[in-house]
Design a protein around this motif. Structure first.
Motif, PDB file in Angstrom:
ATOM      1  N   VAL A  87      27.979 -18.991 -20.380  1.00  0.00           N
ATOM      2  CA  VAL A  87      26.889 -18.154 -20.890  1.00  0.00           C
ATOM      3  C   VAL A  87      25.578 -18.950 -20.876  1.00  0.00           C
ATOM      4  CG1 VAL A  87      25.992 -17.014 -22.965  1.00  0.00           C
ATOM      5  CG2 VAL A  87      28.375 -16.663 -22.287  1.00  0.00           C
ATOM      6  N   LYS A  88      25.641 -20.191 -21.361  1.00  0.00           N
ATOM      7  CA  LYS A  88      24.451 -21.065 -21.400  1.00  0.00           C
ATOM      8  C   LYS A  88      23.865 -21.255 -20.009  1.00  0.00           C
ATOM      9  CE  LYS A  88      25.234 -25.497 -21.466  1.00  0.00           C
ATOM     10  NZ  LYS A  88      25.715 -26.793 -21.968  1.00  0.00           N
ATOM     11  N   VAL A  89      24.732 -21.554 -19.036  1.00  0.00           N
ATOM     12  CA  VAL A  89      24.272 -21.819 -17.669  1.00  0.00           C
ATOM     13  C   VAL A  89      23.667 -20.568 -17.037  1.00  0.00           C
ATOM     14  CG1 VAL A  89      25.080 -22.395 -15.333  1.00  0.00           C
ATOM     15  CG2 VAL A  89      25.856 -23.747 -17.289  1.00  0.00           C
ATOM     16  N   GLN A  90      24.293 -19.412 -17.280  1.00  0.00           N
ATOM     17  CA  GLN A  90      23.846 -18.191 -16.599  1.00  0.00           C
ATOM     18  C   GLN A  90      22.602 -17.557 -17.214  1.00  0.00           C
ATOM     19  OE1 GLN A  90      26.977 -15.380 -15.391  1.00  0.00           O
ATOM     20  NE2 GLN A  90      28.457 -17.014 -15.660  1.00  0.00           N
ATOM     21  N   VAL A  91      22.535 -17.472 -18.541  1.00  0.00           N
ATOM     22  CA  VAL A  91      21.394 -16.767 -19.153  1.00  0.00           C
ATOM     23  C   VAL A  91      20.655 -17.568 -20.220  1.00  0.00           C
ATOM     24  CG1 VAL A  91      22.391 -14.490 -18.697  1.00  0.00           C
ATOM     25  CG2 VAL A  91      22.803 -15.582 -20.913  1.00  0.00           C
ATOM     26  N   GLY A  92      21.088 -18.815 -20.488  1.00  0.00           N
ATOM     27  CA  GLY A  92      20.446 -19.622 -21.526  1.00  0.00           C
ATOM     28  C   GLY A  92      18.979 -19.864 -21.233  1.00  0.00           C
ATOM     29  N   SER A  93      18.136 -19.826 -22.258  1.00  0.00           N
ATOM     30  CA  SER A  93      16.697 -20.063 -22.097  1.00  0.00           C
ATOM     31  C   SER A  93      16.173 -20.787 -23.331  1.00  0.00           C
ATOM     32  CB  SER A  93      15.948 -18.748 -21.922  1.00  0.00           C
ATOM     33  OG  SER A  93      14.557 -18.949 -22.059  1.00  0.00           O
ATOM     34  N   ALA A  94      15.264 -21.756 -23.103  1.00  0.00           N
ATOM     35  CA  ALA A  94      14.672 -22.493 -24.223  1.00  0.00           C
ATOM     36  C   ALA A  94      13.609 -21.674 -24.934  1.00  0.00           C
ATOM     37  CB  ALA A  94      14.074 -23.801 -23.712  1.00  0.00           C
ATOM     38  N   SER A  95      13.179 -20.577 -24.311  1.00  0.00           N
ATOM     39  CA  SER A  95      12.110 -19.753 -24.882  1.00  0.00           C
ATOM     40  C   SER A  95      12.592 -18.330 -25.108  1.00  0.00           C
ATOM     41  CB  SER A  95      10.907 -19.751 -23.925  1.00  0.00           C
ATOM     42  OG  SER A  95       9.999 -18.738 -24.277  1.00  0.00           O
ATOM     43  N   VAL A  96      12.458 -17.866 -26.354  1.00  0.00           N
ATOM     44  CA  VAL A  96      12.852 -16.486 -26.680  1.00  0.00           C
ATOM     45  C   VAL A  96      11.919 -15.506 -25.961  1.00  0.00           C
ATOM     46  CG1 VAL A  96      13.111 -14.776 -28.526  1.00  0.00           C
ATOM     47  CG2 VAL A  96      13.807 -17.143 -28.923  1.00  0.00           C
ATOM     48  N   GLU A  97      10.616 -15.852 -25.938  1.00  0.00           N
ATOM     49  CA  GLU A  97       9.624 -14.965 -25.312  1.00  0.00           C
ATOM     50  C   GLU A  97       9.870 -14.810 -23.809  1.00  0.00           C
ATOM     51  OE1 GLU A  97       8.643 -17.648 -27.293  1.00  0.00           O
ATOM     52  OE2 GLU A  97       8.539 -16.308 -29.035  1.00  0.00           O
ATOM     53  N   LYS A  98      10.282 -15.923 -23.161  1.00  0.00           N
ATOM     54  CA  LYS A  98      10.420 -15.891 -21.702  1.00  0.00           C
ATOM     55  C   LYS A  98      11.818 -15.481 -21.235  1.00  0.00           C
ATOM     56  CE  LYS A  98       6.733 -19.170 -20.839  1.00  0.00           C
ATOM     57  NZ  LYS A  98       6.327 -20.530 -20.579  1.00  0.00           N
ATOM     58  N   ALA A  99      12.744 -15.343 -22.184  1.00  0.00           N
ATOM     59  CA  ALA A  99      14.099 -14.904 -21.807  1.00  0.00           C
ATOM     60  C   ALA A  99      13.998 -13.496 -21.214  1.00  0.00           C
ATOM     61  CB  ALA A  99      15.007 -14.899 -23.027  1.00  0.00           C
ATOM     62  N   ALA A 100      14.621 -13.306 -20.069  1.00  0.00           N
ATOM     63  CA  ALA A 100      14.532 -12.009 -19.379  1.00  0.00           C
ATOM     64  C   ALA A 100      15.047 -10.896 -20.287  1.00  0.00           C
ATOM     65  CB  ALA A 100      15.331 -12.065 -18.089  1.00  0.00           C
ATOM     66  N   LYS A 101      14.188  -9.926 -20.554  1.00  0.00           N
ATOM     67  CA  LYS A 101      14.538  -8.875 -21.520  1.00  0.00           C
ATOM     68  C   LYS A 101      15.765  -8.061 -21.101  1.00  0.00           C
ATOM     69  CE  LYS A 101      11.114  -9.369 -24.539  1.00  0.00           C
ATOM     70  NZ  LYS A 101      10.845 -10.769 -24.298  1.00  0.00           N
ATOM     71  N   GLY A 102      15.901  -7.779 -19.804  1.00  0.00           N
ATOM     72  CA  GLY A 102      17.018  -6.937 -19.380  1.00  0.00           C
ATOM     73  C   GLY A 102      18.226  -7.720 -18.897  1.00  0.00           C
ATOM     74  N   ASP A 103      18.196  -9.053 -19.092  1.00  0.00           N
ATOM     75  CA  ASP A 103      19.263  -9.904 -18.565  1.00  0.00           C
ATOM     76  C   ASP A 103      20.431  -9.958 -19.551  1.00  0.00           C
ATOM     77  OD1 ASP A 103      20.208 -11.369 -16.523  1.00  0.00           O
ATOM     78  OD2 ASP A 103      18.938 -13.120 -16.808  1.00  0.00           O
ATOM     79  N   ASN A 104      21.507  -9.260 -19.234  1.00  0.00           N
ATOM     80  CA  ASN A 104      22.684  -9.255 -20.107  1.00  0.00           C
ATOM     81  C   ASN A 104      23.843  -9.955 -19.416  1.00  0.00           C
ATOM     82  OD1 ASN A 104      21.182  -7.780 -21.859  1.00  0.00           O
ATOM     83  ND2 ASN A 104      22.269  -5.851 -21.569  1.00  0.00           N
ATOM     84  N   ILE A 105      24.772 -10.424 -20.232  1.00  0.00           N
ATOM     85  CA  ILE A 105      25.978 -11.038 -19.669  1.00  0.00           C
ATOM     86  C   ILE A 105      27.195 -10.479 -20.405  1.00  0.00           C
ATOM     87  CG2 ILE A 105      25.819 -13.065 -21.206  1.00  0.00           C
ATOM     88  CD1 ILE A 105      27.002 -14.705 -18.833  1.00  0.00           C
ATOM     89  N   THR A 106      28.264 -10.253 -19.662  1.00  0.00           N
ATOM     90  CA  THR A 106      29.512  -9.762 -20.261  1.00  0.00           C
ATOM     91  C   THR A 106      30.310 -10.954 -20.769  1.00  0.00           C
ATOM     92  OG1 THR A 106      29.516  -7.930 -18.690  1.00  0.00           O
ATOM     93  CG2 THR A 106      31.585  -8.411 -19.808  1.00  0.00           C
ATOM     94  N   VAL A 107      30.668 -10.884 -22.050  1.00  0.00           N
ATOM     95  CA  VAL A 107      31.402 -11.991 -22.676  1.00  0.00           C
ATOM     96  C   VAL A 107      32.747 -11.481 -23.178  1.00  0.00           C
ATOM     97  CG1 VAL A 107      31.346 -13.743 -24.496  1.00  0.00           C
ATOM     98  CG2 VAL A 107      29.223 -13.068 -23.375  1.00  0.00           C
TER      99      VAL A 107
END
Length: 334
Positions: A208-228
Motif C-alpha cells: 500500500v505504501k509503495v503504490q499510493v503512499g504520499s508524504a503530502s495529504v494535499e498532493k495525494a491523488a484525490k481519486g487514487d484508491n487501492i484495494t486492501v
C-alpha cells in the motif's frame, strides 16, 4: 595486504534488505533480511527472498523473523547465520576469507558496533570494519565527502533514518532516529485497523505504501484508491476494502513530521559555512524511503533548502560501503 584470490565485501546490513558489494564487481546480491527457523530444532529453514515469502504463512513449527531491528542486531545468532549465507552466496567458491566493511546507523553504541563486527567475523570474515550509514550513503550518492565543502544526506532505510552533514571526510553533525520505512508500515496497519476494522499484515502495508503512499495529504491523488484485503476484526472473516491515497497520507503524517524534525535539528547544529554549502548544493535523499511520493517537496517546503533524490537511492549505502574498501587503511583508524 589482502589475500590473493579473496574478494573483499561491502555489506549494507539493513533492517529490511541486505545488499552485498564485491570489490571490482559492484552489487552482486540483494535480498530481504529475513530468516525462517524451525522453532523445535533451531535449524535455519530459509534465508532472504525465500524466507520473506513465508512471513505470515508458516505452520506453527516454523517462524520467519527479521533479526535486525531499528538498524541494529536484535538476534545475534540468527544475524550471524544470515550473514554467513549471504557471504557464501555472493562469493561462491572463493578461496580465503574476505575483509568486510559493514554499515551501521550513525547513532549506534560501541556495544552495537562490536556486535556487528563479531557477527561478521563469525560469519566467515577475515576481519570486519564498520562505516556509518549516512557517510556510506554520501559516498554512494557521489557527494564530495573528502572536500572542504559541506554536504547533507538523509538516508531513510527500513529501521532508521540517518541525517548527517559531512565535510572533509567526516560527519560534522548527525541524527539517527528510529522512524523510517517500518514505522510507516506500522502507521498504515494501525490506521486501517482503526478506520476500517481490518487487520492487514506487514507485506500488505508495504505494498500500500509503495503504490499510493504520499508524504503530502494535499498532493495525494484525490481519486487514487487501492484495494486492501485482510481480516475483518468484527466477524473474523476475510474482507476487502477500498482505501484512498489521502487516507494513507494521513496515516503516515506523524512519521514524516519526525523525519523533518531530525533534518531541522541537524541543520541547526551545523556551522554557518556548512549551512551555506547545503543551501547551494541541496539535501540529498537516499534509501527506500526517498521514493515516497512528494517527500522531496515536503522537506524542501519545511527547510527552505533544495532537496534531490540520489541517482540510485536503494543502492547508495551498499555502493558507498563497497567504495570505502579502497580506503580500508583509513577506515581502520576511524
Amino acid at each position: 595486504m589482502f589475500g590473493l584470490g579473496t574478494k573483499n565485501l561491502g555489506i549494507d546490513l539493513g533492517t529490511a534488505n541486505t545488499l552485498v558489494y564485491i570489490d571490482g564487481k559492484g552489487i552482486v546480491l540483494r535480498e530481504p533480511s529475513v530468516v525462517a527457523k524451525n522453532t523445535k530444532t533451531g535449524d535455519v529453514v530459509a534465508v532472504g527472498t525465500e524466507a520473506r515469502d513465508m512471513i505470515g504463512r508458516t505452520p506453527g513449527s516454523i517462524v520467519a523473523i527479521r533479526p535486525m531491528k531499528d538498524g541494529v542486531i536484535a538476534d545475534y545468532d540468527t544475524t550471524a547465520a544470515m550473514m554467513k549465507y549471504f557471504m557464501e552466496k555472493a562469493l561462491g567458491r572463493s578461496n580465503g576469507k574476505p575483509y568486510v566493511m559493514v554499515c551501521v546507523p550513525s547513532g549506534v553504541t560501541e556495544v552495537e558496533k562490536r556486535a556487528v563486527i563479531d557477527a561478521t567475523r563469525v560469519a566467515g570474515a577475515r576481519d570486519a570494519y564498520v562505516i556509518e550509514e549516512p557517510f556510506a550513503a554520501a559516498i554512494g550518492a557521489g557527494l564530495p565527502v573528502m572536500d572542504p565543502t559541506g554536504s547533507m544526506v538523509v538516508d531513510i532505510g527500513g529501521g532508521t533514518t540517518d541525517v548527517a552533514t559531512i565535510s572533509l571526510g567526516g560527519i560534522v553533525s548527525s541524527r539517527s532516529i528510529r522512524m523510517a520505512g517500518d514505522k510507516i508500515d506500522e502507521a498504515v496497519i494501525y490506521y486501517i485497523r482503526q478506520n476500517f476494522n481490518l487487520l492487514v499484515g506487514e507485506r500488505t502495508a508495504e505494498d500500500v505504501k509503495v503504490q499510493v503512499g504520499s508524504a503530502s495529504v494535499e498532493k495525494a491523488a484525490k481519486g487514487d484508491n487501492i484495494t486492501v484485503r485482510g481480516r475483518d476484526l468484527i466477524s473474523g472473516l476475510p474482507k476487502t476494502v477500498e482505501v484512498s491515497a489521502v487516507d494513507i497520507a494521513k496515516a503516515i503524517q506523524e512519521v514524516v513530521a519526525e523525519i523533518i524534525v531530525a533534518i531541522k535539528e541537524t541543520l541547526e547544529e551545523t556551522s554557518p559555512e556548512i549551512a551555506a554549502d547545503v543551501i547551494d548544493h541541496g539535501i540529498v535523499l537516499t534509501g527506500g524511503g526517498a521514493l515516497l511520493k512528494h517527500l522531496p517537496e515536503v522537506i524542501a517546503d519545511e527547510t527552505k533548502v533544495p532537496v534531490f533524490i540520489a541517482q540510485d537511492p536503494l543502492d547508495c549505502v551498499a555502493i558507498g560501503t563497497g567504495e570505502s574498501l579502497k580506503n580500508i587503511d583509513v577506515m581502520k583508524k576511524r
